[in-house]
Structure formats: C-alpha cells, structure tokens
Design a protein around this motif. Structure first.
Motif, mmCIF file in Angstrom:
data_model
loop_
_atom_site.group_PDB
_atom_site.id
_atom_site.type_symbol
_atom_site.label_atom_id
_atom_site.label_comp_id
_atom_site.label_asym_id
_atom_site.label_seq_id
_atom_site.Cartn_x
_atom_site.Cartn_y
_atom_site.Cartn_z
ATOM 1 N N ALA A 1 0.890 -1.181 0.000
ATOM 2 C CA ALA A 1 0.000 0.000 0.000
ATOM 3 C C ALA A 1 0.917 1.217 0.000
ATOM 4 O O ALA A 1 0.910 1.995 0.942
ATOM 5 C CB ALA A 1 -0.919 -0.028 1.212
ATOM 6 N N ARG A 2 1.698 1.355 -1.051
ATOM 7 C CA ARG A 2 2.781 2.341 -1.108
ATOM 8 C C ARG A 2 2.348 3.737 -0.643
ATOM 9 O O ARG A 2 3.108 4.456 0.005
ATOM 10 C CB ARG A 2 3.304 2.434 -2.547
ATOM 11 N N HIS A 3 1.117 4.112 -0.956
ATOM 12 C CA HIS A 3 0.629 5.456 -0.663
ATOM 13 C C HIS A 3 0.162 5.619 0.788
ATOM 14 O O HIS A 3 -0.134 6.725 1.212
ATOM 15 C CB HIS A 3 -0.532 5.772 -1.609
ATOM 16 N N ALA A 4 0.088 4.522 1.565
ATOM 17 C CA ALA A 4 -0.455 4.622 2.929
ATOM 18 C C ALA A 4 0.606 5.130 3.903
ATOM 19 O O ALA A 4 1.776 4.777 3.803
ATOM 20 C CB ALA A 4 -0.941 3.250 3.381
ATOM 21 N N ASP A 5 0.182 5.972 4.839
ATOM 22 C CA ASP A 5 1.118 6.441 5.862
ATOM 23 C C ASP A 5 0.557 6.075 7.237
ATOM 24 O O ASP A 5 -0.656 5.909 7.394
ATOM 25 C CB ASP A 5 1.319 7.960 5.743
ATOM 26 N N VAL A 6 1.458 5.982 8.226
ATOM 27 C CA VAL A 6 1.046 5.475 9.541
ATOM 28 C C VAL A 6 0.048 6.370 10.274
ATOM 29 O O VAL A 6 -0.607 5.917 11.199
ATOM 30 C CB VAL A 6 2.253 5.222 10.473
ATOM 31 N N ASN A 7 -0.064 7.628 9.852
ATOM 32 C CA ASN A 7 -1.108 8.445 10.513
ATOM 33 C C ASN A 7 -1.906 9.269 9.501
ATOM 34 O O ASN A 7 -2.215 10.430 9.733
ATOM 35 C CB ASN A 7 -0.529 9.316 11.637
ATOM 36 N N ASP A 8 -2.280 8.601 8.402
ATOM 37 C CA ASP A 8 -3.080 9.304 7.393
ATOM 38 C C ASP A 8 -4.581 9.237 7.676
ATOM 39 O O ASP A 8 -5.402 9.677 6.865
ATOM 40 C CB ASP A 8 -2.748 8.801 5.971
ATOM 41 N N GLY A 9 -4.967 8.667 8.823
ATOM 42 C CA GLY A 9 -6.381 8.682 9.222
ATOM 43 C C GLY A 9 -7.269 7.776 8.395
ATOM 44 O O GLY A 9 -8.471 8.018 8.313
ATOM 45 N N VAL B 1 -8.419 -0.405 2.232
ATOM 46 C CA VAL B 1 -9.093 -1.701 2.050
ATOM 47 C C VAL B 1 -8.864 -2.214 0.636
ATOM 48 O O VAL B 1 -9.155 -1.509 -0.347
ATOM 49 C CB VAL B 1 -10.609 -1.555 2.326
ATOM 50 N N PHE B 2 -8.313 -3.425 0.538
ATOM 51 C CA PHE B 2 -8.061 -4.073 -0.754
ATOM 52 C C PHE B 2 -8.897 -5.352 -0.809
ATOM 53 O O PHE B 2 -8.804 -6.179 0.105
ATOM 54 C CB PHE B 2 -6.588 -4.478 -0.894
ATOM 55 N N ILE B 3 -9.681 -5.501 -1.868
ATOM 56 C CA ILE B 3 -10.473 -6.729 -2.028
ATOM 57 C C ILE B 3 -9.990 -7.428 -3.290
ATOM 58 O O ILE B 3 -10.004 -6.825 -4.376
ATOM 59 C CB ILE B 3 -11.980 -6.404 -2.154
ATOM 60 N N LEU B 4 -9.562 -8.671 -3.125
ATOM 61 C CA LEU B 4 -9.197 -9.462 -4.306
ATOM 62 C C LEU B 4 -10.476 -10.123 -4.793
ATOM 63 O O LEU B 4 -11.019 -11.018 -4.144
ATOM 64 C CB LEU B 4 -8.125 -10.502 -3.944
ATOM 65 N N LYS C 1 5.221 -2.919 -7.723
ATOM 66 C CA LYS C 1 5.318 -1.527 -8.193
ATOM 67 C C LYS C 1 4.514 -0.585 -7.289
ATOM 68 O O LYS C 1 4.542 0.623 -7.460
ATOM 69 C CB LYS C 1 4.773 -1.415 -9.638
ATOM 70 N N GLY C 2 3.727 -1.157 -6.386
ATOM 71 C CA GLY C 2 2.880 -0.320 -5.523
ATOM 72 C C GLY C 2 1.623 0.146 -6.228
ATOM 73 O O GLY C 2 1.051 1.166 -5.890
ATOM 74 N N GLU C 3 1.184 -0.628 -7.229
ATOM 75 C CA GLU C 3 0.004 -0.208 -8.001
ATOM 76 C C GLU C 3 -1.166 -1.177 -7.858
ATOM 77 O O GLU C 3 -2.053 -1.234 -8.714
ATOM 78 C CB GLU C 3 0.380 -0.063 -9.483
ATOM 79 N N LEU C 4 -1.155 -1.908 -6.756
ATOM 80 C CA LEU C 4 -2.208 -2.901 -6.538
ATOM 81 C C LEU C 4 -3.598 -2.290 -6.584
ATOM 82 O O LEU C 4 -4.548 -2.881 -7.085
ATOM 83 C CB LEU C 4 -1.962 -3.537 -5.163
ATOM 84 N N LYS C 5 -3.715 -1.062 -6.062
ATOM 85 C CA LYS C 5 -5.050 -0.466 -5.956
ATOM 86 C C LYS C 5 -5.667 -0.155 -7.330
ATOM 87 O O LYS C 5 -6.868 0.015 -7.434
ATOM 88 C CB LYS C 5 -5.035 0.762 -5.064
ATOM 89 N N SER C 6 -4.839 -0.082 -8.380
ATOM 90 C CA SER C 6 -5.396 0.186 -9.709
ATOM 91 C C SER C 6 -5.606 -1.097 -10.513
ATOM 92 O O SER C 6 -6.104 -1.045 -11.639
ATOM 93 C CB SER C 6 -4.455 1.086 -10.513
#
Ligand SMILES: Nc1ncnc2c1ncn2[C@@H]1O[C@H](COP(=O)(O)OP(=O)(O)OP(=O)(O)O)[C@@H](O)[C@H]1O
Length: 296
Positions: A209-217, A221-224, A241-246
């Motif tokens: 989840a490359r874009h996630a930060d520890v305090n981004d509030g 959620v990723f659903i396969l 590549k950190g592009e799972l969400k797309s």
C-alpha cells in the motif's frame, strides 16, 4: 523522575532478545533514571506488562520482539488515560510496523533510536471486543495460510514464506460472498481475500500500500475479487510496483469505520495472528500512540 519499561520476548527472532538487553537498557538509561526489564513467557504477557506501564505512569515502554509482541504491547496501551511513548526493536521475520516507520532491521541501529527519543504519532485500529491492531486485518484462505508457515520456512525464505503459502492456498480456493459496510457506504460481491492495511507494509512487502502512511487517518481496504488466472498473474508486478489499488482484479477504497461479513465461517487474521470470528467491526483511532522513530 522519568521511568521506562523494557519488555523482552526471549523467544522472538531465534532468541535474539536477551543478546541485546544490555545495549537497550543502556540506551534507555540515557533518557530515563529508572529502567525496569520484563520478560514474556507466553501469550498475553506483553499486554499485561504494557498495561502495568500505563497504570504505573511510565514515560516510555519499549518492546523487543516480532510483530506478535508489538501487537500485544499496543493492546496494553491503546485508549488508556496515560500512554507511555512506545518504542520497539524489531526481532521478527516480517517486521511490518518497523518497515512502515523506517526503523532499521539492524538491532543496534534500532536501539540507537531510543537514545534520540524522537517520536511521531500513529493511527491504530480497534476491533469491537477490545482488540487493537497496528498493521493489517485479513480475511480469506490466503490470510489463513499464514498460520501454516513453519519456523523452518520463515528462517529459510523470510517474509517470502508467507507469499509462497498464500499462493498455494489461492490455487484451490473458491470465492466467498463478502459485504462491507463502511462510512455510510456498502460494497458487496464475490471475493477471495479482503485486506485492511494501516501502513504501507504488508507481509514484508513495503510497496503493498505504497501510498499509505502510519497516521493518514484511513484504513486502506483491498479486495481481491473473482479473477481469471491469466489476469491474476498481473497482480505480482503491480504488487511490487505499488500499483495494486489500480489492478482490475482489485477493489480499493479507504474507510474509518467498517463492518465486514462473509458467507463462510472465516476468522480474521489480525497483524499476522489468528483473531476474531466474522462478522467483525473495526474503527480507526487517529493518532492514538506516540512511537519512537528515526530522526528525518
Ligand atoms: N518466553 C516465551 N517462550 C515462547 N513463546 C513466547 C514467549 N514469550 C512470548 N511468547 C510467544 O511469542 C509470540 C510472539 O512472537 P513474535 O511474533 O513477537 O516473534 P516471532 O514469532 O519471532 O516473529 P515472527 O512471527 O515475525 O517470526 C506470542 O504469541 C507469545 O505467545
């Protein structure tokens, strides 16, 4: 007078904890007049010690262990009136929380951070029924396969052992009906896996989840979803590549409150360990803990 507690899980990371006890104690003594050392003997001990540190108004609590010990420690600190600053020395195989915070895997360097006493706030998740997590919730056969990974596989393959077991589980898996109520919205459909990440690092893969930060509030959620075999192969490059969400096999959204239910009797994996049965509800606690991290 300032005081710190040091919790050591002597069994973590092929019994490395005791080797670094002296160094960790010395580092804490640079900031605190009193340092108390506690040794875990089994499940629940780290939570009990962390609660003692909260009630005893300790200034700092430092745990030496794997993600299991860190999760237990956090469970003793969350939502307490007094919360010591939390620090840790990662000794496990995966060490997702350390990866997310930039804490080095090298024990000596991680201990060095305790001396600087530099800290930042982090979000944690709460599951109804008073269980807390700092990294990940996962539901599905892949998540359950994690429990099958043996200590021998872990020392041979490291975090990759989880990916190998996960892929093996997926091969024979049929999808389940999944429904997620989140922040006033709903997602329903067939799925193989649902994974809620609080940080970028999942299963030792920092690009998950490359874009996630520890305090981004946010919970990420990723659903396969139901997939065809040729397309699922594309998941692997996207994962790294950190592009799972797309990826078109993946549904992605963020949430702060969620209720998850499935058609099968599944158990949610909480930070890598077996957790509660479904359905479950989870809520984000923003900036709940203050954690020692490296200076920028
Ligand atoms: N003295 C002990 N001897 C054996 N097990 C212990 C002891 N103290 C705690 N435990 C168990 O250790 C588990 C936590 O291990 P932890 O995840 O911290 O390390 P690890 O297994 O080496 O890490 P990883 O899973 O990343 O390889 C807890 O479930 C707890 O029950």
């Amino acid at each position: 007078m300032t005081k710190a507690m040091l919790i050591i899980n002597p069994s973590s990371g092929q019994e490395k904890g005791l080797k670094f006890e002296e160094e960790a104690t010395a580092a804490l003594k640079k900031q605190h007049e009193e340092v108390t050392v506690k040794y875990t003997e089994g499940a629940g001990d780290a939570t009990r010690f962390a609660e003692e540190a909260s009630f005893g108004k300790y200034d700092a609590l430092v745990s030496m262990g794997g993600d299991g010990t860190i999760n237990e420690s956090i469970n003793g600190l969350a939502e307490k009136d007094h919360k010591p600053v939390f620090g840790f020395v990662p000794l496990g195989t995966v060490n997702d929380f350390a990866r997310a915070l930039g804490i080095p895997m090298d024990e000596k360097k991680a201990i060095g951070i305790l001396e600087t006493a530099n800290s930042r706030s982090v979000d944690i998740g709460k599951i109804a029924g008073e269980r807390y997590f700092m990294n990940v919730l996962a539901v599905g056969a892949i998540a359950e396969a994690v429990y099958q990974v043996s200590p021998e596989q872990k020392s041979k393959f490291g975090p990759l052992a989880y990916l190998i077991e996960g892929a093996r589980a997926l091969k024979d898996e049929t999808p389940f009906d999944l429904s997620i109520d989140y922040d006033g919205k709903k997602w329903e459909g067939k799925a193989y896996l649902v994974l809620t990440a609080l940080t970028n690092s999942v299963g030792g893969i920092e690009s998950f989840a490359r874009h996630a930060d520890v305090n981004d509030g946010a919970f990420h959620v990723f659903i396969l979803k139901e997939f065809s075999l040729p397309k699922v192969v594309q998941l692997i490059p996207d994962l790294f590549k950190g592009e799972l969400k797309s990826n078109e096999q993946v549904e992605y959204f963020t949430a702060t409150d969620m209720k998850v239910d499935t058609s099968l009797d599944l158990v949610v994996n909480i930070d890598g360990d077996e957790g509660v049965e479904l359905p479950f509800e989870a809520r984000l606690l923003h900036n709940e803990l203050n954690v020692y991290v490296p200076e920028e």
